[in-house]
Design a protein around this motif. Structure first.
Motif, PDB file in Angstrom:
ATOM      1  N   TYR A  44       3.797 -14.994  -3.029  1.00 14.27           N
ATOM      2  CA  TYR A  44       3.561 -13.687  -2.418  1.00 14.27           C
ATOM      3  C   TYR A  44       4.226 -12.599  -3.259  1.00 14.27           C
ATOM      4  O   TYR A  44       5.298 -12.819  -3.816  1.00 14.27           O
ATOM      5  N   LEU A  45       3.587 -11.455  -3.351  1.00 17.17           N
ATOM      6  CA  LEU A  45       4.136 -10.315  -4.103  1.00 17.17           C
ATOM      7  C   LEU A  45       3.768  -9.042  -3.361  1.00 17.17           C
ATOM      8  O   LEU A  45       2.661  -8.959  -2.825  1.00 17.17           O
ATOM      9  N   LYS A  46       4.677  -8.069  -3.368  1.00 18.47           N
ATOM     10  CA  LYS A  46       4.318  -6.796  -2.732  1.00 18.47           C
ATOM     11  C   LYS A  46       4.425  -5.686  -3.770  1.00 18.47           C
ATOM     12  O   LYS A  46       5.356  -5.677  -4.564  1.00 18.47           O
ATOM     13  N   ARG A  47       3.447  -4.775  -3.750  1.00 16.43           N
ATOM     14  CA  ARG A  47       3.508  -3.656  -4.687  1.00 16.43           C
ATOM     15  C   ARG A  47       3.182  -2.370  -3.958  1.00 16.43           C
ATOM     16  O   ARG A  47       2.383  -2.382  -3.019  1.00 16.43           O
ATOM     17  N   ASN A  48       3.786  -1.285  -4.456  1.00 19.48           N
ATOM     18  CA  ASN A  48       3.440   0.016  -3.919  1.00 19.48           C
ATOM     19  C   ASN A  48       2.746   0.776  -5.038  1.00 19.48           C
ATOM     20  O   ASN A  48       3.370   1.096  -6.046  1.00 19.48           O
ATOM     21  N   ILE A  49       1.464   1.008  -4.888  1.00 22.23           N
ATOM     22  CA  ILE A  49       0.711   1.647  -5.962  1.00 22.23           C
ATOM     23  C   ILE A  49       0.220   3.001  -5.466  1.00 22.23           C
ATOM     24  O   ILE A  49      -0.720   3.076  -4.667  1.00 22.23           O
ATOM     25  N   LEU A  50       0.903   4.053  -5.906  1.00 21.98           N
ATOM     26  CA  LEU A  50       0.562   5.422  -5.533  1.00 21.98           C
ATOM     27  C   LEU A  50       0.357   5.574  -4.025  1.00 21.98           C
ATOM     28  O   LEU A  50      -0.631   6.140  -3.566  1.00 21.98           O
ATOM     29  N   GLY A  51       1.258   4.977  -3.273  1.00 20.75           N
ATOM     30  CA  GLY A  51       1.186   5.123  -1.816  1.00 20.75           C
ATOM     31  C   GLY A  51       0.337   4.062  -1.133  1.00 20.75           C
ATOM     32  O   GLY A  51       0.300   3.992   0.090  1.00 20.75           O
ATOM     33  N   PHE A  52      -0.369   3.225  -1.901  1.00 14.67           N
ATOM     34  CA  PHE A  52      -1.087   2.105  -1.287  1.00 14.67           C
ATOM     35  C   PHE A  52      -0.121   0.918  -1.243  1.00 14.67           C
ATOM     36  O   PHE A  52       0.387   0.509  -2.283  1.00 14.67           O
ATOM     37  N   ARG A  53       0.132   0.388  -0.031  1.00 12.88           N
ATOM     38  CA  ARG A  53       0.992  -0.803   0.050  1.00 12.88           C
ATOM     39  C   ARG A  53       0.093  -2.028  -0.118  1.00 12.88           C
ATOM     40  O   ARG A  53      -0.827  -2.244   0.684  1.00 12.88           O
ATOM     41  N   VAL A  54       0.344  -2.806  -1.185  1.00 10.04           N
ATOM     42  CA  VAL A  54      -0.538  -3.916  -1.518  1.00 10.04           C
ATOM     43  C   VAL A  54       0.217  -5.234  -1.399  1.00 10.04           C
ATOM     44  O   VAL A  54       1.245  -5.427  -2.041  1.00 10.04           O
ATOM     45  N   HIS A  55      -0.287  -6.142  -0.564  1.00 10.44           N
ATOM     46  CA  HIS A  55       0.268  -7.491  -0.455  1.00 10.44           C
ATOM     47  C   HIS A  55      -0.607  -8.398  -1.319  1.00 10.44           C
ATOM     48  O   HIS A  55      -1.810  -8.525  -1.050  1.00 10.44           O
ATOM     49  N   ILE A  56      -0.004  -9.000  -2.332  1.00  7.84           N
ATOM     50  CA  ILE A  56      -0.782  -9.897  -3.199  1.00  7.84           C
ATOM     51  C   ILE A  56      -0.529 -11.329  -2.719  1.00  7.84           C
ATOM     52  O   ILE A  56       0.605 -11.815  -2.765  1.00  7.84           O
ATOM     53  N   LEU A  57      -1.567 -11.961  -2.226  1.00  4.70           N
ATOM     54  CA  LEU A  57      -1.422 -13.273  -1.581  1.00  4.70           C
ATOM     55  C   LEU A  57      -1.744 -14.384  -2.569  1.00  4.70           C
ATOM     56  O   LEU A  57      -2.869 -14.482  -3.055  1.00  4.70           O
ATOM     57  N   LEU A  58      -0.735 -15.215  -2.847  1.00  7.56           N
ATOM     58  CA  LEU A  58      -0.927 -16.288  -3.820  1.00  7.56           C
ATOM     59  C   LEU A  58      -0.648 -17.652  -3.184  1.00  7.56           C
ATOM     60  O   LEU A  58      -0.489 -18.646  -3.874  1.00  7.56           O
ATOM     61  N   ASP A  59      -0.574 -17.661  -1.861  1.00 12.53           N
ATOM     62  CA  ASP A  59      -0.332 -18.899  -1.116  1.00 12.53           C
ATOM     63  C   ASP A  59      -1.587 -19.169  -0.268  1.00 12.53           C
ATOM     64  O   ASP A  59      -1.981 -18.325   0.547  1.00 12.53           O
ATOM     65  N   PRO A  60      -2.230 -20.324  -0.446  1.00 10.06           N
ATOM     66  CA  PRO A  60      -3.488 -20.603   0.264  1.00 10.06           C
ATOM     67  C   PRO A  60      -3.371 -20.455   1.781  1.00 10.06           C
ATOM     68  O   PRO A  60      -4.342 -20.060   2.429  1.00 10.06           O
ATOM     69  N   HIS A 333      -1.827  -4.078  13.182  1.00 10.49           N
ATOM     70  CA  HIS A 333      -0.588  -4.705  12.745  1.00 10.49           C
ATOM     71  C   HIS A 333      -0.728  -6.229  12.733  1.00 10.49           C
ATOM     72  O   HIS A 333      -1.467  -6.797  13.533  1.00 10.49           O
ATOM     73  N   ASP A 334      -0.029  -6.889  11.809  1.00  9.86           N
ATOM     74  CA  ASP A 334      -0.066  -8.348  11.757  1.00  9.86           C
ATOM     75  C   ASP A 334       1.205  -8.823  11.058  1.00  9.86           C
ATOM     76  O   ASP A 334       1.970  -8.008  10.507  1.00  9.86           O
ATOM     77  N   LYS A 335       1.420 -10.136  11.079  1.00  3.22           N
ATOM     78  CA  LYS A 335       2.564 -10.709  10.356  1.00  3.22           C
ATOM     79  C   LYS A 335       2.058 -11.793   9.427  1.00  3.22           C
ATOM     80  O   LYS A 335       1.226 -12.621   9.827  1.00  3.22           O
ATOM     81  N   LEU A 336       2.527 -11.759   8.191  1.00  4.22           N
ATOM     82  CA  LEU A 336       2.157 -12.799   7.225  1.00  4.22           C
ATOM     83  C   LEU A 336       3.437 -13.524   6.863  1.00  4.22           C
ATOM     84  O   LEU A 336       4.214 -13.006   6.049  1.00  4.22           O
ATOM     85  N   GLY A 337       3.711 -14.665   7.449  1.00  3.94           N
ATOM     86  CA  GLY A 337       5.009 -15.302   7.256  1.00  3.94           C
ATOM     87  C   GLY A 337       6.084 -14.334   7.730  1.00  3.94           C
ATOM     88  O   GLY A 337       6.045 -13.843   8.854  1.00  3.94           O
ATOM     89  N   GLU A 338       7.005 -13.987   6.829  1.00  2.00           N
ATOM     90  CA  GLU A 338       8.094 -13.058   7.171  1.00  2.00           C
ATOM     91  C   GLU A 338       7.674 -11.602   7.004  1.00  2.00           C
ATOM     92  O   GLU A 338       8.390 -10.688   7.408  1.00  2.00           O
ATOM     93  N   GLU A 339       6.538 -11.373   6.370  1.00  2.00           N
ATOM     94  CA  GLU A 339       6.162 -10.003   5.994  1.00  2.00           C
ATOM     95  C   GLU A 339       5.379  -9.290   7.092  1.00  2.00           C
ATOM     96  O   GLU A 339       4.444  -9.861   7.662  1.00  2.00           O
ATOM     97  N   GLU A 340       5.764  -8.029   7.343  1.00  5.75           N
ATOM     98  CA  GLU A 340       5.019  -7.209   8.297  1.00  5.75           C
ATOM     99  C   GLU A 340       3.820  -6.585   7.594  1.00  5.75           C
ATOM    100  O   GLU A 340       3.945  -6.089   6.479  1.00  5.75           O
ATOM    101  N   VAL A 341       2.690  -6.608   8.259  1.00  3.33           N
ATOM    102  CA  VAL A 341       1.507  -5.923   7.713  1.00  3.33           C
ATOM    103  C   VAL A 341       1.181  -4.759   8.645  1.00  3.33           C
ATOM    104  O   VAL A 341       1.033  -4.951   9.851  1.00  3.33           O
ATOM    105  N   GLU A 342       1.106  -3.564   8.060  1.00  2.00           N
ATOM    106  CA  GLU A 342       0.811  -2.375   8.858  1.00  2.00           C
ATOM    107  C   GLU A 342      -0.645  -1.978   8.674  1.00  2.00           C
ATOM    108  O   GLU A 342      -1.241  -2.276   7.629  1.00  2.00           O
ATOM    109  N   PRO A 343      -1.217  -1.289   9.682  1.00  2.00           N
ATOM    110  CA  PRO A 343      -2.603  -0.827   9.525  1.00  2.00           C
ATOM    111  C   PRO A 343      -2.740  -0.017   8.235  1.00  2.00           C
ATOM    112  O   PRO A 343      -1.876   0.793   7.914  1.00  2.00           O
ATOM    113  N   GLY A 344      -3.794  -0.263   7.487  1.00  2.00           N
ATOM    114  CA  GLY A 344      -4.017   0.462   6.228  1.00  2.00           C
ATOM    115  C   GLY A 344      -3.507  -0.286   5.008  1.00  2.00           C
ATOM    116  O   GLY A 344      -3.891   0.033   3.881  1.00  2.00           O
TER     117      GLY A 344
END
Ligand code: HEM
Length: 445
Positions: A44-60, A333-344
């Motif tokens: 898993y990787l998280k990036r902030n790209i110009l205000g877009f919060r991007v969760h990069i999912l590398l776990d099946p 809203h959702d949860k991915l493992g330990e990570e919070e996912v916010e709308p958008g």
């Protein structure tokens, strides 16, 4: 034992690559550049790209959650819609929720196993048409040959063979439209209006306009009853029953563009990469040519009689997924493992990385035809050339049967010889060999 063939891949720095580097150089033009070694080792990787919060999912398991278990919470991202809207509007690929469901229901029957079966003759005809122009010893760009062939197939299979969709002009305009994507992506990331400034960007815009205009004419001929009886007329009729006239016409053009583009560019890239891998492994190519010749001598359902070629294609789609990334955007809203996912938030799925991940594959960068001989031990969501879940590629079986049929016919008659042209991956949306794929052709006797 021979050493396995490991095709060259983009450099992988040890340390994470800074986000800003995504806006410069090769990383800005080709999505598979600029990944550090670490990306191929973690889940898993998280990036902030110009205000877009991007969760990069590398776990099946995380990917399964987003694409299947909680799929209703994940839509196609706004930025993807902005990018693709001028070409494919709100067609099947970009629509969401009820509009998506209705369109998927309308097209489903046209891609059933029986419908694909009925297209076998088309695949054979297009493969044969391509070979008519080939000669012994010729140097040929097999990427262009692949594109012309899959374009012919999609025009014959879905659009009654409409000549406007098989022209060199169309091929050139599509190439320009695709090339223009990297600039369009930058404009979208910076939330700027989609007004291109570079010559490439402007050529891309002209390509988009040409395609939309041509497809509007193709739709109108059917709308007014001048052409009957193909996939597109069936789709237009179904849309007219469901939507207002204005809405139905817009969606007809959107879907004509969706199926024309999604239906041939990806398969062309799959063919190109497979031919590159065949040319790079001449012994394997000879073995598969013998298999193809035996299958061809037995009848029409050649794709069912080439099990080793099927394994080869699966491995080719692993190393070079024609769609190297696809994304979703969280609705709630959702949860991915330990990570919070916010709308958008954007959820990014990368077949390119997943298919070469250290934790998921042995010797992941090496080509191994035996890899797919056994299914055991593989997670359903670690191999995603066609996506997965409800939005999985509607044309997956069509594309697989098509590719195997073409390859078997070509391989049975021709040998594809490497001339040392480096096959580098290029492309922002789909993965193509940079500068085409020149190979030498030798007639088999
Ligand atoms: C090797 C060839 C192909 C590859 C690698 C491929 C890959 C994909 C992938 C990865 C997706 C899912 C994208 C996502 O979930 O965001 C997709 C969706 C789609 N593909 Fe393909 N595709 C191929 C061939 C085709 C063909 C031949 C057609 C049509 C004739 C087609 C039509 C579509 C459509 C309409 C969708 C959207 C489906 C939906 O959202 O319901 N594709 N494809």
């Amino acid at each position: 034992m021979n050493r396995p063939f490991t095709p060259p891949y983009p450099p992988r720095p040890e340390k994470p690559v800074a986000t800003w580097r995504g806006f410069f150089g090769e990383r800005a033009r080709t999505s598979v550049y600029g990944w550090s070694q670490r990306a191929f080792e973690i889940g898993y990787l998280k990036r902030n790209i110009l205000g877009f919060r991007v969760h990069i999912l590398l776990d099946p398991n995380l990917i399964q959650h987003v694409l299947l278990d909680n799929a209703a919470n994940y839509a196609k991202p706004d930025i993807v819609k902005t990018l693709l809207d001028p070409i494919i509007g709100r067609g099947l690929l970009t629509a969401d929720a009820q509009l998506w469901r209705e369109q998927r229901r309308i097209v489903a029957a046209s891609f059933s196993p029986a419908a694909v079966e009925a297209q076998r003759g088309t695949f054979v005809e297009a493969a044969a048409r391509a070979m008519e122009g080939w000669s012994d010893g010729q140097l040929l760009d097999m990427a262009a040959e692949s594109t012309r062939t899959t374009m012919t197939i999609i025009a014959l299979a879905l659009f009654g063979g409409d000549p406007r969709l098989i022209s060199n002009e169309s091929m050139a305009q599509i190439a320009a439209a695709i090339e223009g994507f990297s600039e369009a992506r930058m404009l979208a990331l910076f939330r700027l209006p989609q007004i291109p400034v570079t010559p490439k960007g402007r050529a891309g815009k002209r390509g988009q306009i040409y395609l939309r205009k041509t497809l509007a004419e193709v739709v109108d001929d059917r709308w007014h009853g001048r052409i009957k009886g193909d996939f597109l007329t069936g789709m237009i009729d179904a849309l007219r029953k469901q939507f207002s006239e204005q809405e139905a016409r817009a969606l007809s053009i959107d879907n004509a563009a969706t199926f024309y583009l999604a239906g041939h560019e990806t398969t062309a890239n799959a063919l190109s990469w497979t031919l590159f891998l065949l040319a790079a492994q001449p012994d394997l190519q000879e073995e598969l040519a013998l298999e193809a010749q035996a299958a061809l001598s037995k009848g029409a359902d050649v794709a069912e009689r080439v099990p080793r070629l099927r394994l080869f294609l699966s491995e080719s789609l692993r190393l070079y997924p024609p769609v190297p990334r696809f994304d979703r955007q969280a609705v709630g809203h959702d949860k991915l493992g330990e990570e919070e996912v916010e709308p958008g938030d954007v959820l990014s799925i990368w077949p390119w990385i997943l298919h070469r991940h250290r934790k998921l594959w042995d010797d992941p960068d090496a080509f191994d035809i035996e890899r797919f001989a056994e299914k055991r031990g593989r997670h359903r969501f670690q191999y995603l050339p066609f996506g997965a879940g409800p939005r999985t590629c509607v044309g997956a079986q069509f594309a697989t049967t098509e590719a195997l049929t073409i390859l078997a016919h070509w391989l049975g008659k021709w040998r594809f010889v490497d001339i040392g042209h480096p096959a580098e991956a290029a492309g922002m949306v789909t993965l193509r060999p940079k500068g085409g794929l020149p190979l030498k052709l030798e007639a088999r006797r």
